[in-house]
Design a protein around this motif. Structure first.
Motif, mmCIF file in Angstrom:
data_model
loop_
_atom_site.group_PDB
_atom_site.id
_atom_site.type_symbol
_atom_site.label_atom_id
_atom_site.label_comp_id
_atom_site.label_asym_id
_atom_site.label_seq_id
_atom_site.Cartn_x
_atom_site.Cartn_y
_atom_site.Cartn_z
ATOM 1 N N ASP A 231 -22.542 87.404 -21.483
ATOM 2 C CA ASP A 231 -21.699 86.710 -22.260
ATOM 3 C C ASP A 231 -21.230 87.505 -23.277
ATOM 4 N N VAL A 232 -22.089 88.767 -23.918
ATOM 5 C CA VAL A 232 -21.991 89.451 -24.993
ATOM 6 C C VAL A 232 -22.236 90.877 -24.680
ATOM 7 N N ARG A 233 -21.362 91.691 -25.042
ATOM 8 C CA ARG A 233 -21.666 93.119 -24.704
ATOM 9 C C ARG A 233 -21.422 93.944 -25.925
ATOM 10 N N PHE B 172 -24.894 103.576 -25.973
ATOM 11 C CA PHE B 172 -25.620 102.275 -25.603
ATOM 12 C C PHE B 172 -24.424 101.350 -24.976
ATOM 13 N N ARG B 173 -24.497 100.919 -23.756
ATOM 14 C CA ARG B 173 -23.806 99.331 -23.402
ATOM 15 C C ARG B 173 -25.146 98.626 -22.944
ATOM 16 N N ILE B 174 -24.961 97.448 -23.673
ATOM 17 C CA ILE B 174 -25.814 96.254 -23.614
ATOM 18 C C ILE B 174 -25.344 94.914 -23.294
ATOM 19 N N GLY B 175 -25.806 94.383 -22.401
ATOM 20 C CA GLY B 175 -25.341 92.849 -22.120
ATOM 21 C C GLY B 175 -26.553 92.156 -22.587
ATOM 22 N N ALA B 176 -26.045 90.786 -22.942
ATOM 23 C CA ALA B 176 -26.694 89.847 -23.367
ATOM 24 C C ALA B 176 -26.208 88.032 -22.935
ATOM 25 N N THR B 177 -26.915 87.493 -22.681
ATOM 26 C CA THR B 177 -26.582 85.921 -22.748
ATOM 27 C C THR B 177 -26.286 85.467 -24.109
ATOM 28 N N ARG B 178 -25.696 84.338 -24.163
ATOM 29 C CA ARG B 178 -25.253 83.907 -25.623
ATOM 30 C C ARG B 178 -26.349 83.348 -26.117
ATOM 31 N N ASP B 179 -27.726 82.825 -25.898
ATOM 32 C CA ASP B 179 -29.019 82.632 -26.245
ATOM 33 C C ASP B 179 -29.804 83.902 -26.578
ATOM 34 N N GLY B 180 -29.403 85.202 -26.271
ATOM 35 C CA GLY B 180 -30.024 86.169 -26.838
ATOM 36 C C GLY B 180 -30.854 86.937 -25.575
ATOM 37 N N GLU C 72 -33.260 100.191 -31.426
ATOM 38 C CA GLU C 72 -33.506 99.226 -32.392
ATOM 39 C C GLU C 72 -32.249 98.913 -33.454
ATOM 40 N N THR C 73 -31.569 99.985 -33.494
ATOM 41 C CA THR C 73 -30.269 99.872 -34.159
ATOM 42 C C THR C 73 -29.232 98.784 -33.424
ATOM 43 N N ALA C 74 -29.157 99.295 -32.233
ATOM 44 C CA ALA C 74 -28.239 98.397 -31.271
ATOM 45 C C ALA C 74 -28.697 96.816 -31.100
ATOM 46 N N LEU C 75 -29.952 96.724 -31.255
ATOM 47 C CA LEU C 75 -30.427 95.347 -31.058
ATOM 48 C C LEU C 75 -30.094 94.464 -32.441
ATOM 49 N N ASP C 76 -30.076 95.165 -33.685
ATOM 50 C CA ASP C 76 -29.755 94.735 -34.832
ATOM 51 C C ASP C 76 -28.271 94.466 -34.668
ATOM 52 N N GLU C 77 -27.601 95.200 -34.358
ATOM 53 C CA GLU C 77 -26.077 95.023 -34.064
ATOM 54 C C GLU C 77 -25.828 94.013 -33.190
ATOM 55 N N LEU C 78 -26.449 93.684 -31.934
ATOM 56 C CA LEU C 78 -26.586 92.777 -31.125
ATOM 57 C C LEU C 78 -26.934 91.329 -31.915
ATOM 58 N N SER C 79 -27.849 91.378 -32.884
ATOM 59 C CA SER C 79 -28.371 89.823 -33.631
ATOM 60 C C SER C 79 -27.071 89.489 -34.258
ATOM 61 N N TYR C 80 -26.462 90.477 -34.883
ATOM 62 C CA TYR C 80 -25.205 89.974 -35.768
ATOM 63 C C TYR C 80 -24.369 89.370 -34.723
ATOM 64 N N GLU C 81 -23.937 89.869 -33.674
ATOM 65 C CA GLU C 81 -23.147 89.270 -32.497
ATOM 66 C C GLU C 81 -23.534 88.061 -32.213
ATOM 67 N N LEU C 82 -24.620 87.893 -32.102
ATOM 68 C CA LEU C 82 -25.177 86.670 -31.339
ATOM 69 C C LEU C 82 -25.549 85.544 -32.603
ATOM 70 N N GLY C 83 -25.582 86.078 -33.856
ATOM 71 C CA GLY C 83 -25.733 85.075 -34.915
ATOM 72 C C GLY C 83 -27.318 84.754 -34.990
ATOM 73 N N LEU C 84 -28.079 85.578 -34.308
ATOM 74 C CA LEU C 84 -29.763 85.443 -34.229
ATOM 75 C C LEU C 84 -30.573 86.146 -35.314
ATOM 76 N N ASP C 85 -31.658 85.558 -35.771
ATOM 77 C CA ASP C 85 -32.246 86.636 -36.675
ATOM 78 C C ASP C 85 -33.210 87.770 -35.855
ATOM 79 N N PRO C 86 -33.108 88.925 -36.455
ATOM 80 C CA PRO C 86 -33.421 90.211 -35.591
ATOM 81 C C PRO C 86 -34.884 90.005 -34.783
ATOM 82 N N ILE C 87 -35.757 89.428 -35.750
ATOM 83 C CA ILE C 87 -37.010 88.951 -35.039
ATOM 84 C C ILE C 87 -36.897 88.083 -34.017
#
Length: 735
Positions: free
Chosen positions: A167-169, A283-291, A356-371
């Motif tokens: 859902d998010v890339r 990095f190319r990363i894909g995730a569902t809307r729920d992370g 770990e930087t890419a996951l932080d960027e992904l957390s902002y895209e998803l609106g999720l807390d990084p932890i």
């Protein structure tokens, strides 16, 4: 009695180091030793067409000036552990592959005479234009064959399909510069021949690797080579491989029939042993809307030399840290006219920083807390091979670290936290590094009639506290007081040990020491219960406990004997030896948090708080383990904010080979660092008392935590390290 293992014992060699009694390699005095000094090339690509040595040879005190025409011929070592430069030894022909390559070796009666004579050597070249810019040669990148850590390309599942399902890339790239080790102690070699036998005093992280390399290069039997390295003033990976200057010094000493000492200058160290190479990561990363992660495609491109293509930036974090069904990683190499890279402390930090930087960027895209994002992709098994980790308490690290740091008070909006005009940012990341999975070690223990023990292992203490921790393991396994144990290391005459690297020393050497000492303790008990003169005569051996040098019957504690008395009556020392056993793979993890304060007008970044909670298996010595965590955090500050080796790309020449231009953190740059440990034994390595290798773990994660905190403070994502002031206030590679 309080346990010895686990206590924060002070370093057993601390007094010797602070009083100057510790003898490092460069301090070693050998009667009649000559002094060597290297003449280094001033070009990066071409050939030596002539060397004028006449004036240098006439200079006072000069014994010889050796060039590619007069240097003894050497064989290239074949063992990968012996050398990382697999194809070329300098001073064997006229070819020049990088600036700073040795082109002459001057030998004189004193160091000052050798240095002066080296300045008189004239070298002419057929110089060619070098290739020294990674970004300008990316189209030449290729995937080398398997290296030290296995294949350089791995695919799990179908990454393209996983990206299509997301859902998010994200599609992001990060760059890290060339780094150098800058150990306090310079690399040094003293070579002494006694007929056909060679003794080398060396700044080595692995005396056995040095011994093997010397034997192969010089064509002498392994049994005729002894390597000594009692104290090492920091290695950080640079002193793990065996570099050409060591072999050249031994060859020169044999030819001149006199001992020769060579100590590299600070500038020479920048081109005479390895470094962390410049790297580009996509990095190319894909995730569902729920992370939930659906796919990761991670391509790393690094600089190698024109003659070597071993890579040291492995992608284990991408493959092992999180549950993701579709993963592709590849390590690509670009040949440049630069020195060969090598391992540098926490080699997985490059991949860890990107992930770990890419996951932080992904957390902002998803609106999720990084932890929370990391918890939703948590795995207790190793996704790379499907097997369970020996133990993994990363969830507990997240919980304890977040509580200690106060993470729940974080406002996630960038630029939302301030102190007056100062921007405040909080960032976090997972720390993780492989540990163990290497050849193990042997150990020898001798208990003498005075009730004291000497334990011998051919390992090295590179400043991590190995001598102290192994003394604790030995004392507890033997049932002696800590002061009654002498741990001897740094000598190839002792039982074999793997290089002090790869977070393998505690699990490997610790297991060997425990096995040998447990056997020796059993022998002492056996002697006591079989000796009619002992108060313990006839008691079943399994009822005997040994503590503090006292043997006693657990059913009737007043029936006692002493180790000293048992060995004295026995009439001979009690000895035990254990052979090497391979170290099981381990994975040490943690959660790290950083606070930064940023002056938005100047772009100045200050790290003001650092927290880390780690799972390192059983804690053998809280003081030395905490020291390792603090050291990793300090390295992370340098990696993220200041350290970078600068290259003149026109000349292929390093332009800041010194500590005035290569900026490492100082005390004023480092805040209080808070460290905690889960302290749960890892059942995968019971011989090592449940301890796991850890030294390289703390630096991973913390680099990204600092970078993520900078983004939280400023709203600017700096993807090109180091994060210097111009990148905060300018239009550099940032968002």
């Amino acid at each position: 009695m309080s346990p010895i293992v686990g206590s924060p014992a002070a370093r057993v060699d601390g007094r010797a180091k602070v009083t100057g009694a510790a003898t490092y390699t460069a301090d070693t005095h050998v009667r009649g030793a000559l002094h060597g000094f290297l003449v280094l090339s001033t070009i990066a690509n071409g050939r030596v067409t002539g060397i004028d040595t006449e004036e240098a040879e006439r200079s006072p005190g000069v014994v010889a000036v050796l060039t590619h025409e007069s240097m003894p011929r050497l064989a290239v070592p074949t063992s990968q552990l012996a050398a990382y430069w697999k194809r070329v030894i300098p001073l064997q022909n006229a070819d020049v592959h990088h600036s700073g390559q040795p082109v002459a070796y001057v030998v004189a009666e004193t160091l000052e005479q050798a240095q002066h004579a080296a300045s008189l050597v004239g070298v002419s070249y057929d110089a060619r234009t070098p290739r020294a810019r990674l970004s300008g040669a990316m189209d030449e990148a290729y995937v080398p064959g398997p290296g030290l850590e296995g294949p350089n390309e791995v695919t799990r599942g179908d990454p393209e399909a996983g990206l299509a399902q997301a859902d998010v890339r994200l599609d992001v790239s990060y760059t890290t510069p060339m780094h150098h080790h800058n150990a306090l102690e310079p690399s040094a070699t003293t070579a002494v021949w006694d007929g056909t036998r060679l003794t080398v005093h060396e700044t080595a992280q692995g005396v056995n690797a040095t011994r093997l390399s010397l034997a192969e290069a010089l064509g002498v039997p392994l049994a005729d080579v002894r390597v000594l390295s009692r104290f090492v003033g920091g290695g950080f990976g640079a002193k793990g491989p065996v570099w050409p200057h060591t072999l050249l010094t031994a060859a020169v000493a044999r030819q001149l029939r006199r001992p020769v000492k060579l100590v590299l200058s600070r500038a020479q160290a920048y081109t005479s042993h390895g470094h962390r190479p410049e790297a580009h990561q996509r990095f190319r990363i894909g995730a569902t809307r729920d992370g939930r992660l659906t796919a990761i495609d991670h391509i790393t491109t690094s600089q190698v030399s024109r003659t070597e293509d071993l890579l040291f930036n492995t992608s284990e974090p991408t493959r092992m840290l999180y549950a993701c069904p579709h993963v592709h990683v590849a390590q690509r190499a670009v040949r440049l006219h630069l020195p060969a890279p090598s391992n540098m402390r926490s080699p997985e930090v490059v991949a860890s920083h990107g992930l770990e930087t890419a996951l932080d960027e992904l957390s902002y895209e998803l609106g999720l807390d990084p932890i929370e994002l990391r918890l939703r992709n948590y795995t207790s098994d190793n996704p790379d091979n499907g097997s369970a980790f020996g133990s993994k308490h990363l969830k507990e690290c997240y919980r304890r670290g977040a509580d200690a740091f106060g993470w729940s008070r974080r406002d996630p909006r960038p630029r939302s936290m301030r102190d007056g005009d100062t921007l405040i940012g909080w960032g976090m990341a997972s720390a993780a590094h492989t540990a163990g999975g290497r050849p193990g070690a042997g150990a020898r223990v001798v208990i003498s009639a005075d009730g004291k023990a000497v334990v011998q292992v051919a390992t090295n203490d590179i400043g991590t506290g190995t001598g102290t921790v192994m003394s604790q393991v030995a004392a507890e396994s033997l049932g002696l007081e800590l002061d009654d144990v002498n741990f001897a290391l740094g000598d190839t005459d002792y039982p074999y040990a793997f290089v002090s690297a790869a977070s393998a020393t505690v699990p490997g050497v610790g297991a060997a020491v425990n096995r040998a000492c447990t056997t020796a303790r059993g022998s002492v008990i056996g002697i006591a219960v079989a000796d009619t003169r002992s108060p313990l005569y006839g008691i079943p051996a399994d009822r005997i406990t040994v503590e503090g040098g006292i043997l006693y019957d657990t059913d009737r504690p007043r029936r006692r004997d002493t180790v000293r008395a048992v060995v004295t009556r026995y009439g001979a020392p009690v000895e035990a030896t254990t052979d090497p056993v391979p170290i099981p793979p381990g994975y040490s993890t943690g959660a790290v948090f950083a606070e930064v304060r940023v002056d938005p007008r100047l772009g100045q970044v200050r790290v003001t708080r650092m927290h880390g909670v780690f799972d390192a298996g059983r804690v053998l010595n809280r003081r030395t383990l905490r020291s390792q965590a603090i050291g990793g955090a300090v390295w992370a500050v340098g990696f993220t904010l200041s350290e970078h080796t600068l290259v003149d790309h026109r000349l292929g020449r390093i332009v800041n080979p010194n500590l005035s231009g290569y900026l490492v953190p100082v005390n004023a740059d480092i805040p209080d660092i808070h460290v905690g440990f889960v302290d749960e034994p890892d059942p995968a390595n019971p011989d090592a008392l449940g301890a796991r290798g850890f030294g390289e773990t703390p630096m991973t994660g913390m680099t990204a935590a600092i970078g993520n905190a900078v983004y939280h403070a400023t709203g600017r994502r700096v993807r090109d390290l180091p994060i210097t002031q111009d990148k905060i206030i300018g239009d550099g590679d940032a968002r």
